[in-house]
Design a protein around this motif. Structure first.
Motif: not given
Length: 325
Positions: A60-61, A67-70, A318-325
């Motif tokens: 989902m990330f 961060v997707p909607g909670l 895979a979840a962390i990558d888009p947060l830092l990309h």
């Protein structure tokens, strides 16, 4: 692609002692509310649900590019827990005859008679209906239909058709456990794409090594109830070769996500590092098998336990990558 070598030893005629009867369980004779709740929770196989959620939320990330909607995460988690719990409960009902004979599973609620088959069936069906409706109304109907398809395949395809009939049972039956990657993606985007399909394939190729190492440890259990898991019908060397082959393809597929999803460098570095360790453990298992080791001497649980760590860390990356990309 993957050829199974049949064990020349007369496994089918080997007699394995049945597990001794369980002593009377106080929780069954005079159950408290806590005992009843614990029994019903046990039917859902919480540890398996944990693995399914590990492959849902990180996707989902990735789908959200951050961060997707909670709200959608919470709704997807609730629906996913209900859906997986439903499939696992009905699996327990259908497999209660062999679960009662296997040492690994005879402490489950149905073999202990902590829950009746009828009550368990009703519980499983209700969870399935709640999952379908909850995902449909609070997430989207595509995710709901995917969850329903996964449940149907696990119950009818794997449990009722494949498990007791073919050595390929877990290979194709494991497809049901791959669906959370699709559900996590569609929960955010309401459409399918190549990225979740690649992750679907990662879990598909991960499942045989994960399951066969456990089956190597409990080979006698499966043999005693005539479930043709690969380690029951193939030599340790042949089984370890299959595990190695699937592991290689799994690692290659995991790295393929890098160009497909256009990730940053966090994910591919994690995929390569984790893949190297996984392949090293798979090779070590194969080498032990080549020395003639059997049973506990093979130490298959080393790879089994690491396979859980591998999947969790890979999807976290895979979840962390888009947060830092």
């Amino acid at each position: 692609m993957f050829v199974t070598a049949v064990d020349p030893r007369p496994a089918a005629t080997t007699s394995y002692p049945a597990a001794p009867p369980l002593p009377a369980d106080p929780a069954v004779l005079s159950p408290t509310v806590r005992d009843v709740v614990k029994a019903y929770v046990g039917l859902t196989k919480p540890r398996i649900i944990e693995l399914l959620l590990i492959t849902t939320v990180p996707v989902m990330f990735l789908a959200a590019g951050g961060v997707p909607g909670l709200g959608v995460v919470a709704a997807t988690l609730v629906g996913g827990i209900f859906a997986a719990g439903s499939a696992n409960t009905i699996n327990c009902v259908l497999d209660r005859d062999i679960d009662e004979q296997m040492r690994r599973t005879r402490r489950r609620p149905l073999p202990r008679h902590a829950v009746s088959p009828r009550s368990a069936t009703i519980f499983g069906v209700v969870l399935g209906v709640l999952a379908t409706l909850e995902l449909g109304f609070f997430v989207n109907w595509l995710s709901s239909l995917l969850a329903l398809a996964a449940n149907a395949f696990y119950v009818f395809g794997y449990t009722m058709v494949l498990k007791r009939r073919t050595v390929q049972n877990i290979v194709w039956g494991g497809i049901a456990g791959c669906f959370p990657t699709l559900i996590g993606w569609t929960a955010v985007t309401n459409e399918l794409a190549w990225t979740p399909v690649v992750l679907f394939l990662v879990v598909f190729f991960w499942t045989p090594p994960h399951t066969w190492t456990l089956a190597m440890r409990y080979r006698e259990d499966y043999a005693s109830v005539d479930v043709p898991m690969l380690p029951v019908v193939a030599t340790p060397v042949a089984t370890a070769r299959q595990i190695m082959a699937y592991s290689v393809v799994m690692v290659a597929t995991s790295i393929a996500l890098w160009p497909v999803a256009d990730t940053g460098f966090v994910y591919p570095l994690a995929a390569i590092a984790l893949g190297v360790v996984f392949l090293r453990e798979a090779r070590a298992l194969l080498l032990r098998a080549h020395t003639g080791a059997e049973g506990a001497a093979l130490r298959p649980m080393r790879l089994f336990h690491f396979s859980n760590i591998y999947l969790a860390l890979l999807f976290i990356a895979a979840a962390i990558d888009p947060l830092l990309h």
